[in-house]
Design an enzyme around this catalytic site. Structure first.
Site, short mmCIF file in Angstrom:
data_model
loop_
_atom_site.label_atom_id
_atom_site.label_comp_id
_atom_site.label_asym_id
_atom_site.label_seq_id
_atom_site.Cartn_x
_atom_site.Cartn_y
_atom_site.Cartn_z
N THR A 130 86.77 40.82 80.11
CA THR A 130 87.87 41.32 80.94
C THR A 130 88.42 42.63 80.40
O THR A 130 88.34 42.90 79.19
CB THR A 130 88.99 40.25 80.97
OG1 THR A 130 90.14 40.81 81.58
CG2 THR A 130 89.38 39.80 79.57
N ASP A 131 89.05 43.41 81.28
CA ASP A 131 89.72 44.64 80.83
C ASP A 131 90.99 44.33 80.04
O ASP A 131 91.54 45.21 79.37
CB ASP A 131 90.03 45.57 82.02
CG ASP A 131 90.98 44.95 83.06
OD1 ASP A 131 91.35 43.77 82.93
OD2 ASP A 131 91.34 45.68 84.01
N GLU A 132 91.47 43.07 80.11
CA GLU A 132 92.73 42.74 79.43
C GLU A 132 92.61 42.85 77.91
O GLU A 132 93.62 42.92 77.22
CB GLU A 132 93.21 41.33 79.81
CG GLU A 132 93.49 41.21 81.28
CD GLU A 132 94.42 40.07 81.66
OE1 GLU A 132 95.01 39.44 80.77
OE2 GLU A 132 94.54 39.82 82.87
N TYR A 155 95.47 34.55 76.34
CA TYR A 155 94.21 34.64 77.08
C TYR A 155 93.40 35.87 76.62
O TYR A 155 92.23 35.75 76.25
CB TYR A 155 94.48 34.72 78.59
CG TYR A 155 93.28 35.23 79.40
CD1 TYR A 155 92.12 34.45 79.53
CD2 TYR A 155 93.30 36.49 79.99
CE1 TYR A 155 91.03 34.93 80.24
CE2 TYR A 155 92.21 36.96 80.71
CZ TYR A 155 91.07 36.18 80.83
OH TYR A 155 89.98 36.64 81.53
N LYS A 159 89.76 36.18 74.67
CA LYS A 159 88.59 36.89 75.21
C LYS A 159 88.16 38.01 74.24
O LYS A 159 86.97 38.23 74.03
CB LYS A 159 88.90 37.49 76.59
CG LYS A 159 89.09 36.47 77.71
CD LYS A 159 87.84 35.66 78.03
CE LYS A 159 86.74 36.45 78.69
NZ LYS A 159 85.63 35.57 79.15
P1 NAD Z 1 87.73 30.42 86.87
O1 NAD Z 1 88.87 29.86 86.10
O2 NAD Z 1 87.80 30.49 88.35
O3 NAD Z 1 86.39 29.61 86.52
C1 NAD Z 1 86.07 29.20 85.21
C2 NAD Z 1 84.95 28.20 85.29
O4 NAD Z 1 84.60 27.81 83.96
C3 NAD Z 1 85.32 26.91 86.05
O5 NAD Z 1 84.28 26.52 86.92
C4 NAD Z 1 85.51 25.89 84.94
O6 NAD Z 1 85.21 24.55 85.35
C5 NAD Z 1 84.51 26.38 83.91
N1 NAD Z 1 84.87 25.96 82.55
C6 NAD Z 1 86.10 26.08 81.95
N2 NAD Z 1 86.05 25.53 80.72
C7 NAD Z 1 84.78 25.11 80.53
C8 NAD Z 1 84.11 24.46 79.45
N3 NAD Z 1 84.77 24.15 78.31
N4 NAD Z 1 82.79 24.18 79.57
C9 NAD Z 1 82.12 24.48 80.72
N5 NAD Z 1 82.72 25.06 81.78
C10 NAD Z 1 84.03 25.36 81.69
O7 NAD Z 1 87.47 31.85 86.23
P2 NAD Z 1 87.00 33.22 86.92
O8 NAD Z 1 88.18 33.93 87.41
O9 NAD Z 1 85.86 32.94 87.80
O10 NAD Z 1 86.48 34.00 85.62
C11 NAD Z 1 85.15 33.82 85.14
C12 NAD Z 1 84.94 34.68 83.91
O11 NAD Z 1 85.18 36.05 84.24
C13 NAD Z 1 85.90 34.36 82.76
O12 NAD Z 1 85.18 34.48 81.56
C14 NAD Z 1 86.98 35.42 82.86
O13 NAD Z 1 87.53 35.69 81.60
C15 NAD Z 1 86.17 36.60 83.37
N6 NAD Z 1 86.92 37.59 84.17
C16 NAD Z 1 87.71 37.18 85.22
C17 NAD Z 1 88.36 38.15 86.00
C18 NAD Z 1 89.21 37.76 87.18
O14 NAD Z 1 89.89 38.63 87.75
N7 NAD Z 1 89.24 36.51 87.62
C19 NAD Z 1 88.21 39.51 85.69
C20 NAD Z 1 87.42 39.88 84.60
C21 NAD Z 1 86.76 38.90 83.85
O1 DAU Z 2 92.29 42.12 84.59
C1 DAU Z 2 91.39 41.05 84.64
C2 DAU Z 2 92.14 39.75 84.60
O2 DAU Z 2 92.79 39.62 85.86
C3 DAU Z 2 91.25 38.54 84.35
O3 DAU Z 2 90.69 38.64 83.07
C4 DAU Z 2 92.06 37.24 84.45
O4 DAU Z 2 91.18 36.12 84.33
C5 DAU Z 2 92.71 37.19 85.82
O5 DAU Z 2 93.53 36.05 85.91
C6 DAU Z 2 93.56 38.46 86.06
O6 DAU Z 2 94.72 38.49 85.21
P1 DAU Z 2 96.17 38.93 85.75
O7 DAU Z 2 97.18 38.32 84.87
O8 DAU Z 2 96.23 40.39 85.97
O9 DAU Z 2 96.11 38.21 87.22
P2 DAU Z 2 97.20 37.38 88.04
O10 DAU Z 2 96.63 37.18 89.38
O11 DAU Z 2 97.70 36.20 87.30
O12 DAU Z 2 98.40 38.43 88.16
C7 DAU Z 2 98.22 39.70 88.77
C8 DAU Z 2 99.55 40.44 88.71
O13 DAU Z 2 100.49 39.76 89.56
C9 DAU Z 2 100.19 40.44 87.32
O14 DAU Z 2 100.88 41.66 87.13
C10 DAU Z 2 101.19 39.28 87.38
C11 DAU Z 2 101.63 39.30 88.84
N1 DAU Z 2 102.01 37.96 89.39
C12 DAU Z 2 101.14 36.94 89.26
C13 DAU Z 2 101.45 35.68 89.75
C14 DAU Z 2 100.47 34.52 89.58
C15 DAU Z 2 103.23 37.79 90.05
O15 DAU Z 2 104.02 38.76 90.19
N2 DAU Z 2 103.54 36.55 90.53
C16 DAU Z 2 102.72 35.48 90.40
O16 DAU Z 2 103.07 34.36 90.85
#
Ligand code: NAD
Ligand code: DAU
Length: 347
Positions: A130-132, A155, A159
């Site tokens: 992730t970019d975080e 988180y 990562k």
């Molecule tokens: P998600 O939470 O939707 O899915 C995570 C999946 O991993 C689920 O299917 C869960 O059952 C599985 N999982 C969790 N713990 C596990 C374990 N111990 N063993 C096996 N499986 C397990 O997550 P996502 O948003 O699809 O993100 C997927 C990946 O991409 C993550 O590594 C996250 O850090 C990364 N990522 C997410 C975002 C985003 O915006 N969502 C952006 C950049 C990177």
């Molecule tokens: O940047 C990549 C990341 O983006 C991924 O690595 C993470 O897995 C993914 O969850 C996401 O993280 P964020 O914290 O940026 O996403 P989230 O959707 O939780 O929040 C997006 C923005 O919105 C953030 O500034 C917080 C705000 N927010 C979020 C929620 C859930 C609100 O204002 N209200 C809310 O209820």
């Protein structure tokens, strides 16, 4: 080619699994997922009977089971997505994030090292990050692949730690790896704890839209299918030991994004213009809330020719349409434990 995809029942993972299964019928795709609250096999209903798709229910924290799986199948490539992924949950329970994101990743790295020890040729551990990990930006600038790590939430710290271990296994043991760091994804199948699906669901139910702080936080949004396309590109054409930043060239302040979402929701639900916006409610800020993320994706663009395929307005419209057409999916994931989580987070 046998590819292990971890976390393939989750949001991004399910789009990656679908793309791989459909695009490469000659590959054997194994989806390893523990089916936590975020994992959902309904995400993969359309491909579950494909002959090149195999689901394995398993936990990456179970080292013995992971070793046995590698011994049985001899995977050549791993695309590692399994993780605890929600920042707010990491603030409440950091240890769960260390266990899965750090220790679970180590279990996979150890299994690869053992399984591939005689010949690293043609093998790849592709770590999805992730970019975080880069922390937060001020008003200007972009995250590049050279930006120093500076994570601010449990988180992102977990990562960042897993990224460091992947790199360390490359340097110390020669394990072939690639890492990509992506910005915020949105699209079909995202669990409604994240901003966009949570707000779509609350608009449908006419519940408050809880904006953290003043809403002046910026994220760089990418349609999930474009992330899956980038992962496919990197898997096939990326260079070993490299990092690739993936982003949408698409920065939005939360409040502006929420207003656009409200406008599209009003139109699609046939409600009076401005009615969803009246649901916006300012709530207590997230502790350690990162101010701004923005990715410089010029490396993957110039070296591998990848770019996003949809504009944000198009992607958001497709996403809302998907949620409106999949109310059964939405009802399943918002019943039971979701209600408890919602109470604790927003009451
Ligand atoms: P998600 O939470 O939707 O899915 C995570 C999946 O991993 C689920 O299917 C869960 O059952 C599985 N999982 C969790 N713990 C596990 C374990 N111990 N063993 C096996 N499986 C397990 O997550 P996502 O948003 O699809 O993100 C997927 C990946 O991409 C993550 O590594 C996250 O850090 C990364 N990522 C997410 C975002 C985003 O915006 N969502 C952006 C950049 C990177
Ligand atoms: O940047 C990549 C990341 O983006 C991924 O690595 C993470 O897995 C993914 O969850 C996401 O993280 P964020 O914290 O940026 O996403 P989230 O959707 O939780 O929040 C997006 C923005 O919105 C953030 O500034 C917080 C705000 N927010 C979020 C929620 C859930 C609100 O204002 N209200 C809310 O209820």
């Amino acid at each position: 080619m046998k590819i292990l995809i971890t976390g393939g029942a989750g949001f991004i993972g399910s789009h990656v699994v679908r793309l791989m299964v459909n695009t490469y019928p000659e590959y054997e795709i194994y989806n390893l997922d523990a089916l936590t609250y975020a994992g959902n096999l309904e995400n993969l209903k359309d491909i579950e009977d494909q002959p090149n798709y195999h689901f394995v229910k398993g936990d990456i924290n179970d080292a013995a089971a992971i070793d046995a799986l590698f011994a049985a199948h001899g995977f050549e490539k791993v695309i590692h997505l399994a993780a605890e992924s929600h920042v707010d949950r990491s603030i409440k329970d950091p240890l769960a994030f260390v266990k899965t994101n750090v220790m679970g990743t180590l279990n996979l790295l150890n299994a690869c090292r053992e399984s591939w020890k005689d010949d690293f040729n043609g093998k790849l551990f592709y770590h999805i990050s992730t970019d975080e990990v880069y922390g937060t930006l001020g008003e200007d600038g972009l995250f590049t692949e050279e930006t120093s790590y500076d994570p601010n939430s449990p988180y992102s710290a977990s990562k960042a730690s897993s990224d460091h271990f992947v790199r360390a296994y490359g340097e110390t043991y020669g394990l072939p790896y690639i890492i990509s760091n992506c910005s915020n994804n949105y699209g079909p199948n995202q669990f409604p704890e994240k901003l966009i699906p949570l707000f779509i669901n609350n608009c449908i139910e006419e519940k408050p839209l809880p904006v953290y702080g003043d809403g002046n936080y910026t994220r760089d949004w990418l349609f999930v299918i474009d992330h899956a396309r980038a992962i496919d590109t990197i898997l096939h054409n990326g260079s070993l030991k490299e990092t690739y930043n993936i982003g949408g060239f698409n920065e939005w302040k939360n409040l502006d994004l929420v207003k656009l979402l409200c406008k599209q929701m009003d139109e699609k639900l046939g409600r009076r213009t401005g009615s969803c916006e009246t649901l916006i409610t300012y709530v207590k800020d997230r502790p350690g809330h990162d101010k701004r993320y923005a990715i410089d994706a010029s490396k993957i663009n110039s070296e591998l020719g990848w770019e996003p395929s949809v504009t944000f307005e198009e992607g958001l419209s497709k996403t809302i349409d998907w949620y409106l057409a999949n109310t059964v999916w939405l009802n399943h994931v918002t019943s039971g434990d979701y209600k408890k989580y919602y109470e604790q987070q927003y009451s």
